[in-house]
Write an enzyme that holds these catalytic residues in place. Structure first.
Site, PDB file in Angstrom:
ATOM      1  N   SER A 113       0.834  -1.204   0.000  1.00  0.00           N
ATOM      2  CA  SER A 113       0.000   0.000   0.000  1.00  0.00           C
ATOM      3  C   SER A 113       0.866   1.250   0.000  1.00  0.00           C
ATOM      4  O   SER A 113       1.623   1.504   0.932  1.00  0.00           O
ATOM      5  CB  SER A 113      -0.911  -0.007   1.227  1.00  0.00           C
ATOM      6  OG  SER A 113      -1.593   1.225   1.268  1.00  0.00           O
ATOM      7  N   HIS A 151      -1.137  -1.074  -4.339  1.00  0.00           N
ATOM      8  CA  HIS A 151      -2.427  -0.716  -3.737  1.00  0.00           C
ATOM      9  C   HIS A 151      -2.455   0.785  -3.468  1.00  0.00           C
ATOM     10  O   HIS A 151      -1.562   1.336  -2.834  1.00  0.00           O
ATOM     11  CB  HIS A 151      -2.602  -1.513  -2.444  1.00  0.00           C
ATOM     12  CG  HIS A 151      -3.948  -1.382  -1.811  1.00  0.00           C
ATOM     13  ND1 HIS A 151      -5.051  -2.096  -2.235  1.00  0.00           N
ATOM     14  CD2 HIS A 151      -4.370  -0.614  -0.776  1.00  0.00           C
ATOM     15  CE1 HIS A 151      -6.095  -1.779  -1.481  1.00  0.00           C
ATOM     16  NE2 HIS A 151      -5.721  -0.873  -0.588  1.00  0.00           N
ATOM     17  N   ASP A 209      -4.767   3.844  -1.969  1.00  0.00           N
ATOM     18  CA  ASP A 209      -5.922   4.170  -1.121  1.00  0.00           C
ATOM     19  C   ASP A 209      -6.379   5.603  -1.339  1.00  0.00           C
ATOM     20  O   ASP A 209      -5.615   6.545  -1.119  1.00  0.00           O
ATOM     21  CB  ASP A 209      -5.534   4.029   0.359  1.00  0.00           C
ATOM     22  CG  ASP A 209      -5.382   2.582   0.773  1.00  0.00           C
ATOM     23  OD1 ASP A 209      -6.293   1.787   0.497  1.00  0.00           O
ATOM     24  OD2 ASP A 209      -4.340   2.249   1.381  1.00  0.00           O
ATOM     25  N   MET A 215      -8.950   8.394   0.002  1.00  0.00           N
ATOM     26  CA  MET A 215      -9.817   8.738   1.141  1.00  0.00           C
ATOM     27  C   MET A 215     -10.242  10.197   1.022  1.00  0.00           C
ATOM     28  O   MET A 215      -9.405  11.055   0.725  1.00  0.00           O
ATOM     29  CB  MET A 215      -9.037   8.563   2.449  1.00  0.00           C
ATOM     30  CG  MET A 215      -8.427   7.183   2.609  1.00  0.00           C
ATOM     31  SD  MET A 215      -7.417   7.132   4.076  1.00  0.00           S
ATOM     32  CE  MET A 215      -6.867   5.427   4.034  1.00  0.00           C
ATOM     33  N   HIS A 273      -8.302   1.526  -4.333  1.00  0.00           N
ATOM     34  CA  HIS A 273      -9.325   1.258  -3.306  1.00  0.00           C
ATOM     35  C   HIS A 273      -9.975   2.584  -2.945  1.00  0.00           C
ATOM     36  O   HIS A 273      -9.353   3.424  -2.296  1.00  0.00           O
ATOM     37  CB  HIS A 273      -8.596   0.611  -2.104  1.00  0.00           C
ATOM     38  CG  HIS A 273      -9.461   0.384  -0.909  1.00  0.00           C
ATOM     39  ND1 HIS A 273      -8.924   0.084   0.333  1.00  0.00           N
ATOM     40  CD2 HIS A 273     -10.812   0.389  -0.737  1.00  0.00           C
ATOM     41  CE1 HIS A 273      -9.910  -0.080   1.202  1.00  0.00           C
ATOM     42  NE2 HIS A 273     -11.056   0.109   0.593  1.00  0.00           N
ATOM     43  N   MET A 293     -12.256   4.898  -0.903  1.00  0.00           N
ATOM     44  CA  MET A 293     -12.973   5.089   0.370  1.00  0.00           C
ATOM     45  C   MET A 293     -13.544   6.498   0.313  1.00  0.00           C
ATOM     46  O   MET A 293     -13.089   7.416   1.003  1.00  0.00           O
ATOM     47  CB  MET A 293     -11.994   4.918   1.547  1.00  0.00           C
ATOM     48  CG  MET A 293     -11.614   3.468   1.790  1.00  0.00           C
ATOM     49  SD  MET A 293     -10.058   3.326   2.694  1.00  0.00           S
ATOM     50  CE  MET A 293      -8.903   3.415   1.329  1.00  0.00           C
ATOM     51  N   MET A 348     -11.919  -5.912   4.596  1.00  0.00           N
ATOM     52  CA  MET A 348     -11.195  -4.971   5.456  1.00  0.00           C
ATOM     53  C   MET A 348     -10.918  -5.642   6.800  1.00  0.00           C
ATOM     54  O   MET A 348     -11.837  -6.075   7.491  1.00  0.00           O
ATOM     55  CB  MET A 348     -12.003  -3.688   5.669  1.00  0.00           C
ATOM     56  CG  MET A 348     -12.161  -2.813   4.438  1.00  0.00           C
ATOM     57  SD  MET A 348     -10.638  -2.423   3.561  1.00  0.00           S
ATOM     58  CE  MET A 348      -9.685  -1.596   4.839  1.00  0.00           C
ATOM     59  N   ASP A 372      -7.075  -6.547   3.521  1.00  0.00           N
ATOM     60  CA  ASP A 372      -6.480  -5.210   3.606  1.00  0.00           C
ATOM     61  C   ASP A 372      -6.551  -4.659   5.035  1.00  0.00           C
ATOM     62  O   ASP A 372      -7.636  -4.396   5.554  1.00  0.00           O
ATOM     63  CB  ASP A 372      -7.244  -4.283   2.643  1.00  0.00           C
ATOM     64  CG  ASP A 372      -6.644  -2.881   2.579  1.00  0.00           C
ATOM     65  OD1 ASP A 372      -5.547  -2.664   3.118  1.00  0.00           O
ATOM     66  OD2 ASP A 372      -7.303  -2.003   1.965  1.00  0.00           O
TER      67      ASP A 372
HETATM   68  C1  DX5 Z   1      -6.801   1.336   5.351  1.00  0.00           C
HETATM   69  C2  DX5 Z   1      -6.294   1.166   3.939  1.00  0.00           C
HETATM   70  C3  DX5 Z   1      -5.205   0.163   3.834  1.00  0.00           C
HETATM   71  C4  DX5 Z   1      -3.915   0.588   4.485  1.00  0.00           C
HETATM   72  C5  DX5 Z   1      -3.164  -0.653   4.863  1.00  0.00           C
HETATM   73  O1  DX5 Z   1      -7.867   2.213   5.342  1.00  0.00           O
HETATM   74  O2  DX5 Z   1      -7.349   0.732   3.095  1.00  0.00           O
HETATM   75  O3  DX5 Z   1      -4.962  -0.194   2.490  1.00  0.00           O
HETATM   76  O4  DX5 Z   1      -3.111   1.377   3.646  1.00  0.00           O
HETATM   77  O5  DX5 Z   1      -2.087  -0.305   5.667  1.00  0.00           O
HETATM   78  P1  DX5 Z   1      -1.495  -1.280   6.772  1.00  0.00           P
HETATM   79  O6  DX5 Z   1      -1.010  -2.509   6.070  1.00  0.00           O
HETATM   80  O7  DX5 Z   1      -0.400  -0.472   7.377  1.00  0.00           O
HETATM   81  O8  DX5 Z   1      -2.611  -1.603   7.745  1.00  0.00           O
HETATM   82 ZN    ZN Z   2      -6.797  -0.137   1.085  1.00  0.00          ZN
END
Ligand code: DX5
Ligand code: ZN
Length: 217
Positions: free
Chosen positions: A8, A33, A35, A37, A66, A68, A137, A175
């Site tokens: 990630s 990956h 993310d 947000m 991903h 969010m 998750m 994840d």
């Molecule tokens: C959390 C994200 C994850 C995060 C994972 O909201 O969706 O993808 O980056 O990070 P680690 O492996 O550090 O939990």
């Molecule tokens: Zn993620």
């Protein structure tokens, strides 16, 4: 079967993004990956299109994006244009999930559905055959470096059964909080893809850590 590893980028050094993406290119990582947000769907803001484009410019591996965010339908085309190969939306954030999934596929991306820790796997039973991947998750989404929620092991098992019953090829991605200790158990229960942020980028030798995750069994 060896799992696919999706480090990630949220845990990378953003001032040295090109360096970290090149490290991933040379490593045994399979996907990157990414993310997204928005501060509405989750209590944190990560980054937007310019950063995804910058990652894509250097990445030699597929971008596993991903989302969010609230109202993901408004941005599917933009994520395709920014370089997403896989695009996952949250079950909890989509009123017309079936429509969203088909819109993602029509744009030429692989479609994924993420479910939060409180959401049971069986809500996916009528859609599982139409999606390429499920993100389970294993933390509440919003931040990297959180503690793995143990009940995820059981969810991987249920989901594996559902996929088998429906004879679908959907991949199971886990994840959040994945580390060298829980990775082999997740693979044993049926996980196909492991996301890891802090475990990879917080280690002394990220490339070696990716190789160790890859050999989890
Ligand atoms: C959390 C994200 C994850 C995060 C994972 O909201 O969706 O993808 O980056 O990070 P680690 O492996 O550090 O939990
Ligand atoms: Zn993620």
């Amino acid at each position: 079967m060896k799992p696919l590893i999706a480090p990630s980028i949220l845990s990378a050094d953003f001032a040295n993004l090109q360096r970290d993406v090149e490290m991933l290119n040379k490593s045994e990582a399979d996907w990157i990956h990414v993310d997204i947000m928005d501060g509405v769907f989750v209590p944190n803001i990560s980054f937007g299109f310019p950063v995804v484009k910058a990652i894509k410019k250097h990445a030699k591996k597929p971008l596993d994006v991903h989302l969010m965010i609230a109202n993901p339908d408004n941005f599917l085309k933009e994520f395709k244009e920014a370089g997403a190969d896989n695009l996952s939306v949250h079950y909890e954030g989509c009123t017309h999930l079936h429509r969203t999934i088909h819109a993602i596929r029509d744009l030429g991306m692989k479609a994924g559905v993420a479910i939060n820790p409180h959401t049971p796997v069986n809500v996916l039973q009528d859609i599982i055959s139409e999606i390429d991947l499920v993100i389970l998750m294993s933390v509440n989404p919003g931040f990297g470096g959180q503690k793995f929620i143990e009940s995820t092991f059981q969810k991987v098992k249920y989901l594996r059964q559902l996929i088998r019953t429906k004879k679908s090829k959907t991949k199971i991605e886990v994840d959040g909080g994945v580390d060298l200790k829980n990775a082999p158990v997740l693979v044993e229960e049926g996980a196909d893809v492991l996301v890891a942020g802090n475990t990879v980028f917080g280690s002394k030798n990220p490339s070696e850590t990716i190789a160790l995750l890859k050999s989890s069994k």
